[in-house]
Design an enzyme around this catalytic site. Structure first.
Site, short mmCIF file in Angstrom:
data_model
loop_
_atom_site.label_atom_id
_atom_site.label_comp_id
_atom_site.label_asym_id
_atom_site.label_seq_id
_atom_site.Cartn_x
_atom_site.Cartn_y
_atom_site.Cartn_z
N ASN A 20 0.81 -1.22 -0.11
CA ASN A 20 -0.11 0.06 -0.16
C ASN A 20 0.83 1.40 0.00
O ASN A 20 2.09 1.11 0.08
CB ASN A 20 -1.01 0.03 0.93
CG ASN A 20 -0.19 0.02 2.47
OD1 ASN A 20 0.17 0.88 2.92
ND2 ASN A 20 -0.31 -1.07 3.32
N ARG A 21 0.36 2.75 -0.09
CA ARG A 21 1.14 3.69 -0.41
C ARG A 21 1.44 4.39 0.85
O ARG A 21 1.86 5.27 0.75
CB ARG A 21 -0.10 4.82 -0.95
CG ARG A 21 -0.24 4.11 -2.47
CD ARG A 21 -1.14 5.02 -3.12
NE ARG A 21 -0.76 6.36 -3.13
CZ ARG A 21 -1.84 7.28 -2.87
NH1 ARG A 21 -2.94 7.06 -2.77
NH2 ARG A 21 -1.51 8.66 -2.52
#
Ligand code: CTP
Ligand code: CA
Length: 227
Positions: free
Chosen positions: A34-35
């Protein structure tokens, strides 16, 4: 200036902080991630160390460098399973846990031992996923009464409703709710607008602040409640 008085507030305390995103391997070269940048968790670790705590900083994938500080003890934990094990080990002797990490919610059921080749097989066209363990819920439901557990809530809609639900269902003492939607969303930025939720209290909306300032306020709040 306001936070100079914060020095020593957490003297003698042990704090565990998680930061960054966990990632779940598909094969030796690929993963689901994820970011999360790790900036918020790292800022909290720094603020807690500045306030005199011994900090265990457990990191997944981060896109910034880790602090070099004699009172911040880094532990790498890339997958959710690894992070759970690291948190469990450190939390036994800790006063507080702050789960700022963006933990993967699902992992592939099968992890290929060799790199999956395109064309020959189609293993990666459809992924079978299974839920990961919820670290925050696992730890918070088994904590001692003298330990504090703080979670985050990352939302793209209905922020307060979803965050309230997490406060209750995860048995956390506090939830720090923030938006991860669009360009003002928290991922990767140096600032954040958070709302603090605690059982029996009205939600507290903080102004947009640098992540450093949010971290200092959180640490001050933690110190108050650990007294
Ligand atoms: N968290 C965790 N273990 C997981 C998933 C989340 O410990 N497997 C923690 C996060 O570190 C955060 C809090 O739970 O402190 C809330 O994470 P969030 O992603 O906002 O909520 P989820 O419960 O995962 O629900 P959803 O992603 O569906 O909103
Ligand atoms: Ca999640």
């Amino acid at each position: 200036q306001e936070f100079l008085s914060q020095r020593g507030q957490l003297a003698g305390k042990r704090v565990v902080v998680t930061a960054g995103g966990t990632r779940e391997p598909l094969d030796p070269v690929r993963y689901i991630g994820n970011r999360s940048s790790g900036k918020m968790g790292i800022a909290i670790a720094r603020a807690a160390a500045q306030a005199g705590a011994q900090v265990t900083l457990i990191t997944g994938q981060v896109s910034v460098s880790l602090p070099q500080d004699a009172n911040i003890h880094p532990v790498s934990a890339l997958t959710t399973e690894e992070m759970l094990a690291a948190v469990q080990e450190a939390f036994v002797s800790a006063d507080a846990l702050i789960m700022a990490a963006a933990v993967a919610d699902y992992r592939p059921v099968k992890v290929a031992e060799q790199k999956v080749k395109k064309g020959h097989d189609h293993e990666l066209r459809t992924l079978e996923l299974t839920e990961t363990v919820d670290i925050l819920r696992t730890i918070a439901s088994a904590k001692r009464t003298d330990q504090l557990v703080v979670g985050f809530a990352a939302e793209t809609e209905k922020l307060l409703d979803h965050a309230q639900e997490k406060l209750a269902s995860k048995h956390a003492d506090m939830i720090v709710a923030n938006s991860v939607a669009g360009v003002t969303g928290a991922f990767g930025r140096d600032d954040d607008q958070v709302t603090i939720l605690q059982k029996g209290k009205d939600p507290e909306k903080w102004p947009r602040l640098s992540k450093t300032a949010v971290a200092q306020r959180l640490v001050a709040r933690l110190a108050e409640q650990l007294k």
